[in-house]
Design an enzyme around this catalytic site. Structure first.
Site, short mmCIF file in Angstrom:
data_model
loop_
_atom_site.label_atom_id
_atom_site.label_comp_id
_atom_site.label_asym_id
_atom_site.label_seq_id
_atom_site.Cartn_x
_atom_site.Cartn_y
_atom_site.Cartn_z
N ASP A 1 -2.52 8.59 9.34
CA ASP A 1 -2.65 7.35 8.57
C ASP A 1 -1.23 6.86 8.28
O ASP A 1 -0.25 7.56 8.56
CB ASP A 1 -3.41 7.64 7.24
CG ASP A 1 -3.57 6.39 6.38
OD1 ASP A 1 -3.98 5.35 6.92
OD2 ASP A 1 -3.27 6.44 5.18
N SER A 2 -1.14 5.70 7.65
CA SER A 2 0.19 5.18 7.28
C SER A 2 0.76 5.93 6.08
O SER A 2 1.96 5.89 5.83
CB SER A 2 0.07 3.70 6.94
OG SER A 2 -0.87 3.53 5.89
N CYS B 1 -7.41 5.98 9.63
CA CYS B 1 -6.84 4.72 9.16
C CYS B 1 -7.68 3.58 9.72
O CYS B 1 -7.86 3.48 10.94
CB CYS B 1 -5.40 4.63 9.67
SG CYS B 1 -4.66 3.00 9.39
N GLU C 1 -0.46 4.24 -2.95
CA GLU C 1 0.78 4.98 -2.59
C GLU C 1 1.62 5.24 -3.84
O GLU C 1 2.41 6.17 -3.89
CB GLU C 1 1.61 4.20 -1.57
CG GLU C 1 1.00 4.08 -0.20
CD GLU C 1 0.89 5.40 0.57
OE1 GLU C 1 1.82 6.22 0.52
OE2 GLU C 1 -0.17 5.60 1.21
N CYS D 1 -10.88 0.77 4.39
CA CYS D 1 -9.51 1.28 4.40
C CYS D 1 -9.59 2.65 3.77
O CYS D 1 -10.20 2.81 2.70
CB CYS D 1 -8.60 0.36 3.59
SG CYS D 1 -6.98 1.08 3.22
N HIS E 1 -7.54 4.31 2.16
CA HIS E 1 -6.95 4.45 0.83
C HIS E 1 -7.98 4.20 -0.29
O HIS E 1 -7.81 4.66 -1.40
CB HIS E 1 -5.81 3.43 0.64
CG HIS E 1 -4.51 3.82 1.27
ND1 HIS E 1 -4.28 3.75 2.62
CD2 HIS E 1 -3.35 4.28 0.71
CE1 HIS E 1 -3.03 4.14 2.88
NE2 HIS E 1 -2.45 4.47 1.74
#
Ligand code: DGL
Length: 261
Positions: free
Chosen positions: A10-11, A73, A152, A182, A184
């Protein structure tokens, strides 16, 4: 049997929501996690950039000798998965198809909401895949670009997160399922639950992927013969809050290294 690790990327911290479920469902499997923190966020980048990031991740996993790759992701799944599957021989799965398979096996779904990054929503990948299997459903899609950066930062349960989610979800109602498109977003599950009707099922793709992965490994003879799995996480930039968030969320300390790529 194949005891090589599973690659997952993932990012940033979003893929941890998939990792956590995979560790629960497949506790004997080794996982190599890659967080591309240097190039976060993915959700606002062009398709071309996302394909390049995804190719770099796949090349990294090849050096780690993984048996398969999970793109944990939504943005990389929606913009790069097809392209990448056409280039590499290694099995690669994303978060969309397994989720659509899970939903299309259910009856009486009329309205589905999808919340995700701007890149994912603009790609229309969820719509295309959902409508292919469930042509009669209505879909409401909504980009929520502030959520991944807030996650994040570790802001997943404060007043700002609550107001942001309230604003994003204000016109997402009367839906049977809400897909967190997403990875997240499951970090905000508690606040999202507070904002939507108790009749709406919230779809955490991590739970779906973990079950799909278990089935995939067993059907393809790829399960490990180990009796206890371990996870090593690599980041492209270590200057971030990943370690703290990961340890809190996963509930144990993860071995963290710098990814040279
Ligand atoms: N977790 C990612 C997703 O599922 C990426 C979010 C981002 O980097 O913007 O889309």
């Amino acid at each position: 049997m194949n005891s090589s690790p599973i690659g997952m990327f993932d990012s940033g911290v979003g893929g941890l929501t998939v990792l956590k479920e995979v560790m629960k469902e497949l506790p004997n499997e080794d996982v190599v996690y890659l967080g591309d923190t240097k190039r976060f966020p993915y959700g606002t980048k062009s398709k071309e950039t996302i394909i390049k990031c995804t190719r770099d991740a796949v090349e990294f996993f090849i050096t780690k000798k993984v048996k398969m790759i999970v793109i944990a992701c939504g943005t990389a799944t929606s913009q790069a998965l097809e392209e990448i599957q056409g280039i590499y021989n290694i099995p690669i799965i994303g978060i969309i198809k397994p989720t659509v398979k899970y939903l299309s096996s259910q009856k009486n779904i009329k309205n589905i909401g999808v919340i995700a990054t701007t890149g994912t929503i603009n790609s229309k990948a969820w719509e295309k895949n959902l409508l292919k299997e469930m042509p009669n459903i209505n879909i409401i899609s909504k980009p929520c670009p502030l959520l991944a950066p807030m996650a994040e930062e570790g802001w997943v349960d404060n007043e700002i997160a609550r107001l942001t989610i309230k604003e994003y979800l204000k016109d997402v109602d009367n839906i049977d399922k809400l897909i967190l498109g997403c990875t997240h977003y499951p970090l905000f599950s508690k606040l999202i639950k507070e904002e939507i009707s108790p009749k709406t099922e919230i779809i955490n793709t991590g739970i779906v992927i973990a079950k799909y992965l278990k089935d995939y490994l067993s059907k393809n003879g790829l399960e490990t013969s180990k009796s206890k799995g371990k996870c090593t996480a690599y980041l492209t930039d270590l200057d971030c809050k990943f370690e703290k968030i990961a340890n809190n969320f996963i509930g144990k300390s993860i071995n963290l290294k710098k990814a040279e790529m």
